[in-house]
Design a protein around this motif. Structure first.
Motif, PDB file in Angstrom:
ATOM      1  N   GLN A   1       0.959  -1.006   0.030  1.00 43.31           N
ATOM      2  CA  GLN A   1      -0.286   0.029   0.424  1.00 43.31           C
ATOM      3  C   GLN A   1       1.166   1.474   0.342  1.00 43.31           C
ATOM      4  O   GLN A   1       0.192   2.170   0.178  1.00 43.31           O
ATOM      5  CB  GLN A   1      -0.679  -0.077   1.188  1.00 43.31           C
ATOM      6  CG  GLN A   1      -2.314  -1.513   0.661  1.00 43.31           C
ATOM      7  CD  GLN A   1      -2.760  -0.899  -0.394  1.00 43.31           C
ATOM      8  OE1 GLN A   1      -3.519   0.814  -1.084  1.00 43.31           O
ATOM      9  NE2 GLN A   1      -3.242  -2.106  -0.883  1.00 43.31           N
ATOM     10  N   HIS A   2       1.938   1.213   0.173  1.00 44.23           N
ATOM     11  CA  HIS A   2       3.113   2.260  -0.120  1.00 44.23           C
ATOM     12  C   HIS A   2       4.081   2.068  -0.652  1.00 44.23           C
ATOM     13  O   HIS A   2       4.600   1.128  -1.105  1.00 44.23           O
ATOM     14  CB  HIS A   2       3.272   2.482   1.529  1.00 44.23           C
ATOM     15  CG  HIS A   2       2.241   2.529   1.904  1.00 44.23           C
ATOM     16  ND1 HIS A   2       1.502   4.322   2.323  1.00 44.23           N
ATOM     17  CD2 HIS A   2       1.427   1.995   3.154  1.00 44.23           C
ATOM     18  CE1 HIS A   2       0.523   4.345   3.309  1.00 44.23           C
ATOM     19  NE2 HIS A   2       0.806   3.016   3.675  1.00 44.23           N
ATOM     20  N   ALA A   3       4.791   2.463  -1.018  1.00 44.98           N
ATOM     21  CA  ALA A   3       6.534   2.772  -2.198  1.00 44.98           C
ATOM     22  C   ALA A   3       6.893   1.930  -1.437  1.00 44.98           C
ATOM     23  O   ALA A   3       8.463   1.652  -1.657  1.00 44.98           O
ATOM     24  CB  ALA A   3       6.074   4.127  -2.791  1.00 44.98           C
ATOM     25  N   GLY A   4       7.033   2.554   0.121  1.00 44.63           N
ATOM     26  CA  GLY A   4       8.237   2.164   1.082  1.00 44.63           C
ATOM     27  C   GLY A   4       8.594   0.440   1.594  1.00 44.63           C
ATOM     28  O   GLY A   4       9.211  -0.032   1.679  1.00 44.63           O
ATOM     29  N   ASP A   5       6.418  -0.248   1.291  1.00 42.25           N
ATOM     30  CA  ASP A   5       6.542  -1.393   1.129  1.00 42.25           C
ATOM     31  C   ASP A   5       7.136  -2.595   0.227  1.00 42.25           C
ATOM     32  O   ASP A   5       7.817  -3.189   0.364  1.00 42.25           O
ATOM     33  CB  ASP A   5       5.207  -1.796   1.243  1.00 42.25           C
ATOM     34  CG  ASP A   5       4.007  -1.289   2.536  1.00 42.25           C
ATOM     35  OD1 ASP A   5       4.648  -1.393   2.996  1.00 42.25           O
ATOM     36  OD2 ASP A   5       2.972  -0.922   2.187  1.00 42.25           O
TER      37      ASP A   5
ATOM     38  N   ARG B   1      -1.298   3.311  -6.357  1.00 46.61           N
ATOM     39  CA  ARG B   1      -0.266   3.676  -7.547  1.00 46.61           C
ATOM     40  C   ARG B   1       0.428   4.505  -7.260  1.00 46.61           C
ATOM     41  O   ARG B   1       1.230   4.194  -7.704  1.00 46.61           O
ATOM     42  CB  ARG B   1      -1.306   4.830  -7.697  1.00 46.61           C
ATOM     43  CG  ARG B   1      -1.019   5.656  -9.089  1.00 46.61           C
ATOM     44  CD  ARG B   1      -0.913   4.943  -9.704  1.00 46.61           C
ATOM     45  NE  ARG B   1      -1.946   3.985 -10.732  1.00 46.61           N
ATOM     46  CZ  ARG B   1      -2.676   4.574 -10.872  1.00 46.61           C
ATOM     47  NH1 ARG B   1      -2.572   5.777 -11.812  1.00 46.61           N
ATOM     48  NH2 ARG B   1      -3.906   4.017 -11.538  1.00 46.61           N
ATOM     49  N   SER B   2       1.721   4.975  -6.114  1.00 51.85           N
ATOM     50  CA  SER B   2       2.818   5.689  -5.720  1.00 51.85           C
ATOM     51  C   SER B   2       3.309   4.169  -6.242  1.00 51.85           C
ATOM     52  O   SER B   2       4.596   3.935  -6.258  1.00 51.85           O
ATOM     53  CB  SER B   2       2.799   5.754  -4.243  1.00 51.85           C
ATOM     54  OG  SER B   2       2.861   4.269  -3.874  1.00 51.85           O
TER      55      SER B   2
ATOM     56  N   LEU C   1       7.876   0.736  -9.497  1.00 49.67           N
ATOM     57  CA  LEU C   1       8.291  -0.658  -9.830  1.00 49.67           C
ATOM     58  C   LEU C   1       7.634  -0.458 -11.042  1.00 49.67           C
ATOM     59  O   LEU C   1       8.934  -1.204 -11.920  1.00 49.67           O
ATOM     60  CB  LEU C   1       6.067  -1.385  -9.687  1.00 49.67           C
ATOM     61  CG  LEU C   1       6.779  -2.780 -10.177  1.00 49.67           C
ATOM     62  CD1 LEU C   1       7.491  -3.569  -9.005  1.00 49.67           C
ATOM     63  CD2 LEU C   1       5.190  -3.311  -9.956  1.00 49.67           C
ATOM     64  N   TYR C   2       7.547   0.617 -11.764  1.00 54.34           N
ATOM     65  CA  TYR C   2       8.465   1.078 -13.124  1.00 54.34           C
ATOM     66  C   TYR C   2       9.514   0.641 -13.671  1.00 54.34           C
ATOM     67  O   TYR C   2       9.835   0.097 -14.108  1.00 54.34           O
ATOM     68  CB  TYR C   2       7.446   2.622 -14.474  1.00 54.34           C
ATOM     69  CG  TYR C   2       6.118   2.242 -14.225  1.00 54.34           C
ATOM     70  CD1 TYR C   2       5.066   1.263 -13.663  1.00 54.34           C
ATOM     71  CD2 TYR C   2       5.461   3.885 -14.160  1.00 54.34           C
ATOM     72  CE1 TYR C   2       3.720   1.480 -14.249  1.00 54.34           C
ATOM     73  CE2 TYR C   2       4.251   3.506 -14.067  1.00 54.34           C
ATOM     74  CZ  TYR C   2       3.477   2.693 -13.562  1.00 54.34           C
ATOM     75  OH  TYR C   2       2.286   3.105 -14.350  1.00 54.34           O
ATOM     76  N   LEU C   3      10.444   1.394 -12.723  1.00 51.85           N
ATOM     77  CA  LEU C   3      11.764   1.407 -13.062  1.00 51.85           C
ATOM     78  C   LEU C   3      12.539   0.909 -12.306  1.00 51.85           C
ATOM     79  O   LEU C   3      13.601  -0.538 -13.606  1.00 51.85           O
ATOM     80  CB  LEU C   3      12.284   3.083 -12.476  1.00 51.85           C
ATOM     81  CG  LEU C   3      13.831   3.533 -12.287  1.00 51.85           C
ATOM     82  CD1 LEU C   3      14.258   3.537 -13.606  1.00 51.85           C
ATOM     83  CD2 LEU C   3      14.458   4.324 -11.369  1.00 51.85           C
TER      84      LEU C   3
END
Length: 328
Positions: A89-93, A117-118, A123-125
């Motif tokens: 649920q977070h980019a940090g996860d 979404r974050s 994940l794209y990169l």
């Protein structure tokens, strides 16, 4: 033939679903085209000594997406890390998961369309360049620190491929669309499961289960388990009669419809004169959540030709009327 269990539980009894999962592509039943494509992809990557392209597995629940992800790791002889979209649920996860991966490891993300979404944007990169940017600090003093990742293979599974944003979907090198199983393929699934469980069942009983499994191996294995219980408790042979009796007890009819399926179909026919009827109205009439009707019940009723979806609502077909014993 008799339905029986060994006096002591065998290893296959521990973790029912896990025990029945095939371990390699050769053992996997059905999905011939997908298996051929994956075999080529994995074999070529192994020969080149690189991690294979990222893989997206799309299709309804119960067709083997999780099993195929495990098979990918097995075929590559690499470890598997499993997680799910709702858990990220977070980019940090996501950064924590990615940074812990070892070279060549397979990362399986179930229900990948439900990621935050974050995290998707991070994940794209990671998928393209095997690195992520970590923000350190807050406000004007925040800086971006690049973090190099070990090469990995992402296997994403989704039941709603249309909900994936295009930038994410395009980064998968291979997308596999899993199809519902034929009755012959389901019979092979049931036959294999019965053999692994040392359960003696007649060929007619196997075909009866396959015909009521809605094209889904997970359902076929679950029905086999119920038939086995019935045969054991009632001390009857696992023949056609006992299979029919067991499945009737659990409200699974000849076409694979369960109680809720029949309630929805009967509501459309009897309460709304065959439709059209809106989803929310239909859900209230049967006392069920609209999301459950739309995602669990409707797909099978539509595929079976019992119900159609129109801009004005749900409409019962002629087959749907006949299934509830009525005529238009």
């Amino acid at each position: 033939m008799t339905g029986e269990l060994s006096p002591q539980a065998s290893p296959s009894e521990v973790g029912y679903e896990g025990a029945l999962r095939p371990g390699t592509l050769d053992e996997f039943i059905g999905q011939f085209k997908v298996r051929s494509q994956m075999n080529l992809l994995l074999s070529a990557a192994t020969m080149r000594g690189v991690a294979p392209d990222h893989i997206l597995l799309a299709g309804p629940p119960g067709l083997g997406k999780t099993t195929l992800s495990m098979i990918v790791a097995t075929e590559l002889d690499k470890p598997l890390h499993q997680t799910s979209g709702p858990a990220i649920q977070h980019a940090g996860d996501l950064a924590a998961v990615l940074s812990a991966l070892t070279p060549g490891e397979v990362l399986f993300v179930d229900e990948i369309h439900r990621m935050a979404r974050s995290a998707e944007e991070m994940l794209y990169l990671a998928m393209e360049d095997f690195k992520v940017d970590i923000m350190v600090g807050k406000g004007a003093g925040a800086t971006s620190v690049p973090l190099e990742l070990a090469p990995f293979t992402l296997v994403g599974a989704t039941t709603r491929a249309g909900l994936l944003p295009n930038p994410l979907r395009d980064r998968f090198g291979f997308t596999a669309h899993l199809e519902f199983y034929s009755e012959d393929e389901l019979a092979s699934v049931v036959r294999r499961a019965a053999r692994l469980l040392n359960f003696d069942i007649s060929e007619q009983g196997i075909e009866e289960i396959a015909g009521r499994s809605r094209g889904t191996p997970r359902i076929a294995n679950r029905l086999l388990r119920r038939v086995r219980d019935y045969s054991l408790v009632h001390e009857t042979p696992a023949d056609t009669a006992s299979v029919e009796a067991a499945l009737t007890l659990y409200d699974v009819d000849k076409h694979g419809l369960d109680r809720l399926d029949r309630e929805v179909l009967r509501a459309v026919v009897e309460r709304f004169n065959g439709g059209p009827v809106g989803l929310s109205t239909l859900a209230v009439s049967v006392g069920e959540e609209a999301e459950t009707i739309e995602s669990v019940v409707e797909p099978f009723l539509v595929r079976a030709g019992l119900l159609t979806r129109t801009p004005r609502g749900r409409v019962a077909t002629q087959l749907g009327w006949e299934h509830v014993g009525l005529h238009k």
